[in-house]
Design a protein around this motif. Sequence first.
Motif, short mmCIF file in Angstrom:
data_model
loop_
_atom_site.label_atom_id
_atom_site.label_comp_id
_atom_site.label_asym_id
_atom_site.label_seq_id
_atom_site.Cartn_x
_atom_site.Cartn_y
_atom_site.Cartn_z
N CYS A 1 130.76 -88.49 38.47
CA CYS A 1 131.82 -89.24 39.13
C CYS A 1 133.06 -89.30 38.23
O CYS A 1 133.57 -90.37 37.91
CB CYS A 1 131.31 -90.65 39.46
N ALA A 2 133.50 -88.11 37.82
CA ALA A 2 134.61 -88.02 36.86
C ALA A 2 135.92 -88.50 37.47
O ALA A 2 136.19 -88.26 38.65
CB ALA A 2 134.76 -86.58 36.38
N GLU A 3 136.70 -89.17 36.65
CA GLU A 3 138.04 -89.60 37.04
C GLU A 3 139.04 -88.80 36.22
O GLU A 3 138.88 -88.65 35.01
CB GLU A 3 138.22 -91.10 36.78
N LYS A 4 140.04 -88.27 36.90
CA LYS A 4 141.05 -87.45 36.24
C LYS A 4 141.68 -88.21 35.07
O LYS A 4 142.00 -89.39 35.18
CB LYS A 4 142.13 -87.05 37.25
N TYR B 1 134.90 -87.99 28.65
CA TYR B 1 133.49 -88.36 28.75
C TYR B 1 132.70 -87.65 27.66
O TYR B 1 133.09 -86.58 27.21
CB TYR B 1 132.93 -87.95 30.12
N CYS C 1 130.01 -94.38 43.70
CA CYS C 1 130.85 -93.23 43.36
C CYS C 1 131.53 -92.78 44.64
O CYS C 1 130.92 -92.15 45.50
CB CYS C 1 129.99 -92.09 42.76
N GLU C 2 132.78 -93.14 44.76
CA GLU C 2 133.52 -92.86 45.99
C GLU C 2 133.99 -91.43 46.10
O GLU C 2 134.25 -90.93 47.19
CB GLU C 2 134.69 -93.83 46.13
N ASP C 3 134.08 -90.71 44.98
CA ASP C 3 134.55 -89.32 44.99
C ASP C 3 133.69 -88.49 44.05
O ASP C 3 134.12 -88.13 42.95
CB ASP C 3 136.02 -89.27 44.58
N THR D 1 140.25 -89.03 32.25
CA THR D 1 139.28 -89.81 31.48
C THR D 1 138.39 -88.86 30.69
O THR D 1 137.94 -87.85 31.22
CB THR D 1 138.41 -90.68 32.41
N THR E 1 131.85 -85.78 41.85
CA THR E 1 132.26 -84.48 41.31
C THR E 1 131.05 -83.61 41.00
O THR E 1 131.19 -82.47 40.60
CB THR E 1 133.09 -84.67 40.03
N SER F 1 130.24 -88.62 32.64
CA SER F 1 130.88 -89.12 33.86
C SER F 1 129.84 -89.45 34.94
O SER F 1 130.16 -90.09 35.93
CB SER F 1 131.86 -88.09 34.43
#
Length: 94
Positions: free
Chosen positions: A50-53, A57, A89-91, A55, A93, A47
């Motif tokens: 920048c992990a997305e819920k 990796y 990366c807007e959020d 998804t 992790t 990720s």
Amino acid sequence: MSPGPSTSPGSGSPAEQAVADLARRLDVAEDEVVVEAQEEVTWNDGSLGCAEKGTMYTQALVDGSRITLRVGEQTYEYHAGGKRAPFLCEDPTQ
């Protein structure tokens, strides 16, 4: 109009690629984008921090970089790693 993808690998340093991408996204001159910090990191997984819920990796360490940019008073974080060009990366992790 949605922003285009990050610059492809090999066209400048990761910081230069990030600056160009952010300038394009914000429709500002590249000289208005300030590199606040650039550090080498080892991401915990694919990720790249920048992990997305929801998804999946790869579960392997990935060498890469974190680039912090500033335009005016706003900061932006770009992540890169493996063969992936820097991306916004807007959020974060990690």
